[in-house]
Design an enzyme around this catalytic site. Structure first.
Site, mmCIF file in Angstrom:
data_model
loop_
_atom_site.group_PDB
_atom_site.id
_atom_site.type_symbol
_atom_site.label_atom_id
_atom_site.label_comp_id
_atom_site.label_asym_id
_atom_site.label_seq_id
_atom_site.Cartn_x
_atom_site.Cartn_y
_atom_site.Cartn_z
ATOM 1 N N SER A 192 2.888 2.860 -11.263
ATOM 2 C CA SER A 192 1.593 3.544 -11.240
ATOM 3 C C SER A 192 1.421 4.355 -12.521
ATOM 4 O O SER A 192 2.408 4.803 -13.123
ATOM 5 C CB SER A 192 1.518 4.485 -10.036
ATOM 6 N N TYR A 244 5.184 11.343 -5.090
ATOM 7 C CA TYR A 244 4.788 9.956 -5.366
ATOM 8 C C TYR A 244 4.918 9.675 -6.865
ATOM 9 O O TYR A 244 5.477 8.643 -7.265
ATOM 10 C CB TYR A 244 3.352 9.734 -4.909
#
Length: 240
Positions: free
Chosen positions: A138, A151
């Site tokens: 990501s 995350y």
């Protein structure tokens, strides 16, 4: 080509599985959290390619990961490509998180990649042709995201794991790369309200989210490019 895709029942993983199956490759997927999605994707894969395989299991558990990947290796005679796509998210202030919440993020997002890679690498080392591992990361692993601290940390860990493993395994012709995806139109972003989605899109130069198929195009490119390794390829519409 023989391809194993984790988190292959929805979003990017599902799009990748259907794409590679349509291209005539042997495809194996695994899923864990949504049995209905797993059944639907499994059925569609079998219609496209009867040689496809589907597994239910938890990549965060090493024994589960080993059982699924070893079963695919035995059925296909090996694995050429591993796509580590399985992931979960958590949005909220870090101070409000509980230990079990960040542990689950670490277990699925980071340990899941390590578990599956370890199993696949052992087999790829025995192949003269080597193999390839592509980790779905990501942009928040590159720059961090407010309210997604853990995350972001898991994705940052994936990025450095990718670079380190590529250096370690290049001599065995095993290529390790990652895709740092921006905001993609998947269920992981369903928590956004319409207003929040529009605000986020306004910050993206291309003024829209990526489609899963656009990430698959990059996957296809990396799979076919034999001289690319150790790269974190960012696909975010110009956001970062």
């Amino acid at each position: 080509m023989r391809i194993f895709i984790t988190g292959g029942t929805k979003g990017i993983g599902q799009a990748a599985a259907l794409h590679f199956a349509k291209c005539g490759h042997h495809v194996a997927i695994c899923g864990n959290s949504d049995k209905i999605a797993w059944e639907q994707t499994s059925s569609n894969l079998r219609l496209i390619n009867k040689n496809s395989l589907s597994f239910l299991g938890n990549v965060a558990n090493y024994d589960d990961a080993a059982a699924m990947i070893d079963a695919a290796i035995n059925a296909f005679g090996g694995i050429d490509v591993l796509i580590n796509n399985a992931a979960i998210s958590h949005v909220g202030f870090f101070a409000d998180m509980k230990p079990h919440q960040w542990q689950r993020l670490i277990d699925v997002n980071l340990n899941g990649v390590i578990n599956c890679s370890h199993v696949a690498v052992r087999q790829m080392l025995s192949q003269e042709a080597g193999g390839a591992i592509i980790n779905i990361s990501s942009i928040w692993g590159n720059v961090g995201a407010s309210c997604e601290a853990v995350y972001s940390a898991t994705k940052g860990g994936i990025n450095t794991f990718t670079k380190a493993l590529a250096k370690e395994l290049g001599g065995a012709n095993i290529r390790i790369n990652a895709i740092a995806a921006g905001v993609v139109q998947t269920g992981m972003n369903d928590f956004l309200s319409e207003a929040e989605a529009e605000e986020l899109m306004s910050q993206i130069p291309l003024r829209r989210f990526a489609t899963p198929q656009e990430i698959v195009e990059a996957l296809d490119f990396i799979v076919s490019s034999k001289y690319i390794t150790g790269q974190i390829i960012t696909i975010d519409g110009g956001l970062t």
